[in-house]
Design a protein around this motif. Structure first.
Motif, PDB file in Angstrom:
ATOM      1  N   ALA A 350      -6.949  68.475  39.892  1.00  0.00           N
ATOM      2  CA  ALA A 350      -5.896  67.829  39.071  1.00  0.00           C
ATOM      3  C   ALA A 350      -4.679  67.905  39.397  1.00  0.00           C
ATOM      4  O   ALA A 350      -3.990  69.282  40.132  1.00  0.00           O
ATOM      5  CB  ALA A 350      -6.003  68.626  37.713  1.00  0.00           C
ATOM      6  N   ARG A 351      -3.552  66.958  39.788  1.00  0.00           N
ATOM      7  CA  ARG A 351      -2.122  67.538  39.948  1.00  0.00           C
ATOM      8  C   ARG A 351      -1.286  67.713  39.476  1.00  0.00           C
ATOM      9  O   ARG A 351      -1.625  67.024  38.445  1.00  0.00           O
ATOM     10  CB  ARG A 351      -1.662  66.260  41.037  1.00  0.00           C
ATOM     11  CG  ARG A 351      -2.632  66.299  41.948  1.00  0.00           C
ATOM     12  CD  ARG A 351      -1.825  65.063  43.213  1.00  0.00           C
ATOM     13  NE  ARG A 351      -3.085  64.667  44.520  1.00  0.00           N
ATOM     14  CZ  ARG A 351      -2.678  65.407  46.067  1.00  0.00           C
ATOM     15  NH1 ARG A 351      -1.748  66.396  45.237  1.00  0.00           N
ATOM     16  NH2 ARG A 351      -3.304  65.897  46.656  1.00  0.00           N
ATOM     17  N   GLY A 352      -0.319  68.571  39.194  1.00  0.00           N
ATOM     18  CA  GLY A 352       1.074  68.806  38.039  1.00  0.00           C
ATOM     19  C   GLY A 352       1.968  68.526  39.089  1.00  0.00           C
ATOM     20  O   GLY A 352       2.001  69.012  40.211  1.00  0.00           O
ATOM     21  N   SER A 353       3.265  69.394  38.369  1.00  0.00           N
ATOM     22  CA  SER A 353       4.357  69.668  39.006  1.00  0.00           C
ATOM     23  C   SER A 353       5.348  69.936  37.693  1.00  0.00           C
ATOM     24  O   SER A 353       5.324  70.298  36.486  1.00  0.00           O
ATOM     25  CB  SER A 353       5.462  68.133  39.137  1.00  0.00           C
ATOM     26  OG  SER A 353       5.798  67.068  37.997  1.00  0.00           O
ATOM     27  N   LEU A 354       6.055  70.992  38.121  1.00  0.00           N
ATOM     28  CA  LEU A 354       7.532  71.776  37.183  1.00  0.00           C
ATOM     29  C   LEU A 354       8.363  72.010  38.143  1.00  0.00           C
ATOM     30  O   LEU A 354       8.708  71.669  39.452  1.00  0.00           O
ATOM     31  CB  LEU A 354       6.128  73.319  37.144  1.00  0.00           C
ATOM     32  CG  LEU A 354       7.171  73.765  38.864  1.00  0.00           C
ATOM     33  CD1 LEU A 354       7.277  74.630  38.653  1.00  0.00           C
ATOM     34  CD2 LEU A 354       4.971  74.577  38.692  1.00  0.00           C
ATOM     35  N   THR A 355       9.776  72.162  37.184  1.00  0.00           N
ATOM     36  CA  THR A 355      10.832  72.500  37.878  1.00  0.00           C
ATOM     37  C   THR A 355      10.739  73.713  37.009  1.00  0.00           C
ATOM     38  O   THR A 355      11.160  74.377  35.910  1.00  0.00           O
ATOM     39  CB  THR A 355      12.158  72.036  37.280  1.00  0.00           C
ATOM     40  OG1 THR A 355      11.635  69.791  37.472  1.00  0.00           O
ATOM     41  CG2 THR A 355      13.031  71.808  37.881  1.00  0.00           C
ATOM     42  N   THR A 356      11.772  75.440  37.566  1.00  0.00           N
ATOM     43  CA  THR A 356      12.264  75.999  37.726  1.00  0.00           C
ATOM     44  C   THR A 356      13.231  75.768  37.362  1.00  0.00           C
ATOM     45  O   THR A 356      14.067  75.412  37.413  1.00  0.00           O
ATOM     46  CB  THR A 356      11.778  77.709  38.797  1.00  0.00           C
ATOM     47  OG1 THR A 356      13.052  76.603  39.575  1.00  0.00           O
ATOM     48  CG2 THR A 356      10.583  77.944  39.313  1.00  0.00           C
ATOM     49  N   ALA A 357      13.987  76.728  36.012  1.00  0.00           N
ATOM     50  CA  ALA A 357      15.264  76.715  35.520  1.00  0.00           C
ATOM     51  C   ALA A 357      15.700  78.621  35.147  1.00  0.00           C
ATOM     52  O   ALA A 357      15.041  79.415  35.060  1.00  0.00           O
ATOM     53  CB  ALA A 357      15.316  75.795  34.192  1.00  0.00           C
ATOM     54  N   PRO A 358      17.170  78.505  34.896  1.00  0.00           N
ATOM     55  CA  PRO A 358      17.625  79.510  34.882  1.00  0.00           C
ATOM     56  C   PRO A 358      17.287  80.264  33.692  1.00  0.00           C
ATOM     57  O   PRO A 358      17.127  79.469  32.103  1.00  0.00           O
ATOM     58  CB  PRO A 358      19.386  80.231  35.299  1.00  0.00           C
ATOM     59  CG  PRO A 358      19.412  78.711  35.956  1.00  0.00           C
ATOM     60  CD  PRO A 358      18.389  77.104  35.308  1.00  0.00           C
ATOM     61  N   LEU A 359      16.936  81.536  32.853  1.00  0.00           N
ATOM     62  CA  LEU A 359      16.200  82.302  32.149  1.00  0.00           C
ATOM     63  C   LEU A 359      17.793  82.428  31.257  1.00  0.00           C
ATOM     64  O   LEU A 359      18.724  83.100  31.781  1.00  0.00           O
ATOM     65  CB  LEU A 359      15.469  83.719  32.361  1.00  0.00           C
ATOM     66  CG  LEU A 359      14.316  83.148  32.957  1.00  0.00           C
ATOM     67  CD1 LEU A 359      13.089  84.770  32.899  1.00  0.00           C
ATOM     68  CD2 LEU A 359      13.126  82.337  32.388  1.00  0.00           C
ATOM     69  N   PRO A 360      17.452  82.166  30.103  1.00  0.00           N
ATOM     70  CA  PRO A 360      18.645  82.683  29.351  1.00  0.00           C
ATOM     71  C   PRO A 360      18.438  84.305  29.470  1.00  0.00           C
ATOM     72  O   PRO A 360      18.144  84.750  28.711  1.00  0.00           O
ATOM     73  CB  PRO A 360      18.591  82.127  27.568  1.00  0.00           C
ATOM     74  CG  PRO A 360      17.617  81.026  28.292  1.00  0.00           C
ATOM     75  CD  PRO A 360      16.441  81.408  29.309  1.00  0.00           C
ATOM     76  N   LYS A 361      19.996  84.746  29.122  1.00  0.00           N
ATOM     77  CA  LYS A 361      20.389  85.919  29.429  1.00  0.00           C
ATOM     78  C   LYS A 361      20.323  87.185  27.963  1.00  0.00           C
ATOM     79  O   LYS A 361      21.423  87.350  27.057  1.00  0.00           O
ATOM     80  CB  LYS A 361      21.644  86.310  29.343  1.00  0.00           C
ATOM     81  CG  LYS A 361      22.197  85.755  30.740  1.00  0.00           C
ATOM     82  CD  LYS A 361      23.486  86.277  31.390  1.00  0.00           C
ATOM     83  CE  LYS A 361      23.682  85.901  33.475  1.00  0.00           C
ATOM     84  NZ  LYS A 361      22.846  84.856  33.633  1.00  0.00           N
ATOM     85  N   ILE A 362      18.907  86.577  27.416  1.00  0.00           N
ATOM     86  CA  ILE A 362      18.955  87.366  26.094  1.00  0.00           C
ATOM     87  C   ILE A 362      17.864  88.561  26.656  1.00  0.00           C
ATOM     88  O   ILE A 362      16.856  88.648  27.259  1.00  0.00           O
ATOM     89  CB  ILE A 362      17.762  86.457  25.493  1.00  0.00           C
ATOM     90  CG1 ILE A 362      19.135  84.675  24.972  1.00  0.00           C
ATOM     91  CG2 ILE A 362      17.791  86.741  24.154  1.00  0.00           C
ATOM     92  CD1 ILE A 362      20.198  85.554  23.936  1.00  0.00           C
ATOM     93  N   THR A 363      17.397  89.299  25.018  1.00  0.00           N
ATOM     94  CA  THR A 363      16.242  91.061  25.778  1.00  0.00           C
ATOM     95  C   THR A 363      16.836  90.851  24.744  1.00  0.00           C
ATOM     96  O   THR A 363      17.204  90.597  23.500  1.00  0.00           O
ATOM     97  CB  THR A 363      17.449  91.615  26.996  1.00  0.00           C
ATOM     98  OG1 THR A 363      16.309  92.323  27.421  1.00  0.00           O
ATOM     99  CG2 THR A 363      18.484  92.402  26.270  1.00  0.00           C
ATOM    100  N   ILE A 364      15.489  91.891  24.228  1.00  0.00           N
ATOM    101  CA  ILE A 364      15.106  92.293  23.143  1.00  0.00           C
ATOM    102  C   ILE A 364      15.860  93.992  23.217  1.00  0.00           C
ATOM    103  O   ILE A 364      16.036  94.634  24.724  1.00  0.00           O
ATOM    104  CB  ILE A 364      13.173  93.005  23.377  1.00  0.00           C
ATOM    105  CG1 ILE A 364      12.262  92.096  22.800  1.00  0.00           C
ATOM    106  CG2 ILE A 364      13.368  94.003  22.065  1.00  0.00           C
ATOM    107  CD1 ILE A 364      11.275  92.333  23.302  1.00  0.00           C
TER     108      ILE A 364
END
Length: 525
Positions: A350-364
């Motif tokens: 099976a094939r697929g694709s993805l795109t990385t993206a910056p993570l929001p600067k939110i934290t516990i």
């Protein structure tokens, strides 16, 4: 054998330890030690009998050998409780040599201490001394190796019955081994099948016996035939110890498995520089994922290729797997190919694709699991998030905090719709019965009520914040639960997700839901 001559009356030279053999820090579990002294020993002062008044030699795990242990060795015999802490020994003395033999194998991969009391004397009754010339016990640290290699598991079903068109037999060892080949890992019996290869994994802990394809028909094994899967003692560990010979009876079933293996529910969750690919196979399978920049070669970007899938359980036509893709770059698109092969060689792709993206600067930023006195759990519990985004308001609708207990149980707290955090702001996740009295005012505009509260355990837990797409954003594994109405606070919003970044709320400030943590400005107590 002639008796040793009596020592000179003026002999005041004390015995010292000159050497220990073997001198290597890692030894076999069946090791015997020879200790050489500078003087001939008085045999009556040397014993490994824990019930004897002249006990002077003992072996115990390194964790057990402390000042109390050495005091007990100095004042034998051992108590019944202390006897449980030591290894059964046989000791013998010949002149200035002491031989220490364990009457049962030691525990593999364990740190031990050989302790010899200064009650040991030479023939002039001088006590054992240390490097400074003063009476002192001798301590020798050593660690056992992994012991004899053994077959830890196979992928043959518990009843020993396999389909006659089975292609792969996998054998797992308890440690890295060498000399695994077609002559040392075999399948013999009714019409011994042709073997095309024996493959080893990189860690050298798993071998796969690959049967050749049949010239005609589907059977690689004779239906209802009896076989033996064997691993011989010619297989050895890195220490040279031979494998404990292994044989497993195998019976071929009556009919081939001709059902095709399939892949479904393939999805990727991308972070900034990594991604997790999840998928389901219809049959138990070995899986791998090839990946690369979109439109280019699936070369795994120089990482070990392919990324190996990890089976996460399943059965009855549904087997879940995950694979971790590393070495990605933020804001880049990638293609991937999932390949799954079952035990008979049926391959699904099976094939697929993805795109990385910056993570929001939110934290516990802070959480409290043990409500203050006078407040029932969970009404005093909360989880505080904070944003260290420079300018963007972040929509956190549908985000969740996943709580994993030490026992492995998982619970989730999910944020409601239309929830966001402003730059530099706070958001306090609370149960529907939240009691703010112990904390002062927690404004409604920084409070998010979770209708199905996860119920924070008063123990070591792991909290993981995920966005609405399932991407891990922030997390913390607690080093300890402070209890007594105290929270755990992050020392700074941008501090890394590490236990060292958290400490208990200050006694002079207390928990601070919806406000800056007391430890930020005043430090940890």
């Amino acid at each position: 054998m002639a008796a040793c001559p009596p020592p000179p009356e003026d002999d005041d030279t004390p015995p010292r330890v000159l050497s220990v053999e073997p001198a290597t820090p890692v030894v076999p579990v069946t090791v015997s030690f020879t200790v050489r002294f500078s003087e001939t020993l008085d045999e009556a002062t040397v014993s490994g009998d824990v019930t004897a008044d002249n006990l002077s030699v003992a072996v115990a795990t390194r964790a057990e050998v402390d000042d109390a242990f050495l005091s007990d060795l100095k004042n034998p015999p051992f108590s019944e409780t202390r006897q449980d802490d030591v290894v059964a020994l046989s000791v013998s003395v010949r002149g200035d040599h002491l031989t220490v033999t364990h009457t049962a194998p030691l525990v593999p991969l364990t740190a031990y201490v050989l302790a010899i009391s200064d009650n040991v004397r030479d023939q002039a009754s001088n006590p054992l001394v240390g490097p400074d010339g003063l009476a002192a016990p001798f301590l020798y640290d050593f660690t056992t190796d992994a012991g004899s290699p053994e077959v830890a598991a196979t992928d043959v079903p518990g009843n020993g019955i396999v389909v006659p068109n089975r292609k792969y037999f996998r054998v797992t060892f308890n440690q890295p081994v060498r000399n695994v080949g077609t002559d040392t890992l075999t399948l013999t019996g009714a019409s011994t099948p042709a073997v095309s290869a024996v493959l080893m994994n990189e860690a050298r802990t798993e071998a796969t016996l690959v049967l050749a394809d049949p010239a005609s028909g589907c059977e690689r094994l004779v239906p209802a035939g009896q076989y033996a899967l064997s691993a011989s003692a010619a297989i050895v560990a890195d220490t040279g110890q031979p494998l404990v010979a292994f044989t497993l009876p195998v019976t071929a079933g009556a009919a081939c498995d001709t059902a095709a293996n399939t892949l479904r529910d393939v999805e990727a969750v991308a972070g900034e520089v990594s991604a997790t690919v999840r998928y389901v196979t219809s049959k138990a399978s070995v899986t791998e994922v090839w990946f690369g920049v979109a439109g280019g070669a699936l070369d795994c970007l120089g990482a070990p290729c392919p990324a190996l899938g990890v089976a996460a359980g399943g059965g009855s036509g549904s087997f879940t797997h995950t694979a971790q893709l590393a070495g990605l770059t933020v804001d880049v698109g990638y293609d991937y190919l999932v390949v799954a092969e079952d035990e008979v060689g049926s391959v699904a792709q099976a094939r697929g694709s993805l795109t990385t993206a910056p993570l929001p600067k939110i934290t516990i930023n802070e959480f409290l699991a043990d409500s203050p006195d006078g407040v029932s759990d969970p009404d005093g519990e909360f989880i505080e998030l904070t944003s260290f985004e420079p300018s963007a308001t972040v929509d956190v609708s549908g985000w969740l905090v996943e709580e994993t207990t030490a026992a492995g149980s998982v619970k989730t707290c999910t944020l409601p719709a239309a929830t966001s955090i402003v730059p530099g702001g706070f958001l306090v996740m609370v149960p529907s019965g939240f009691d703010e009295a112990p904390y002062g005012d927690v404004p409604d505009n920084v409070r998010a009520t979770v209708t199905s509260w996860c119920g924070l355990n008063n123990e070591d837990i792991t909290l993981l914040l995920k966005d609405a797409g399932g991407r891990p954003i922030a997390g913390i594994s607690t080093p300890s639960e402070p209890g007594n109405g105290k929270s755990l606070e992050r020392i700074a919003p941008e501090a890394p997700d590490d236990p060292a970044s958290f400490c208990a709320s200050r006694s002079d400030v207390g928990p601070t839901p919806g406000a800056e943590n007391g430890v930020v400005s005043r430090g940890c107590e």
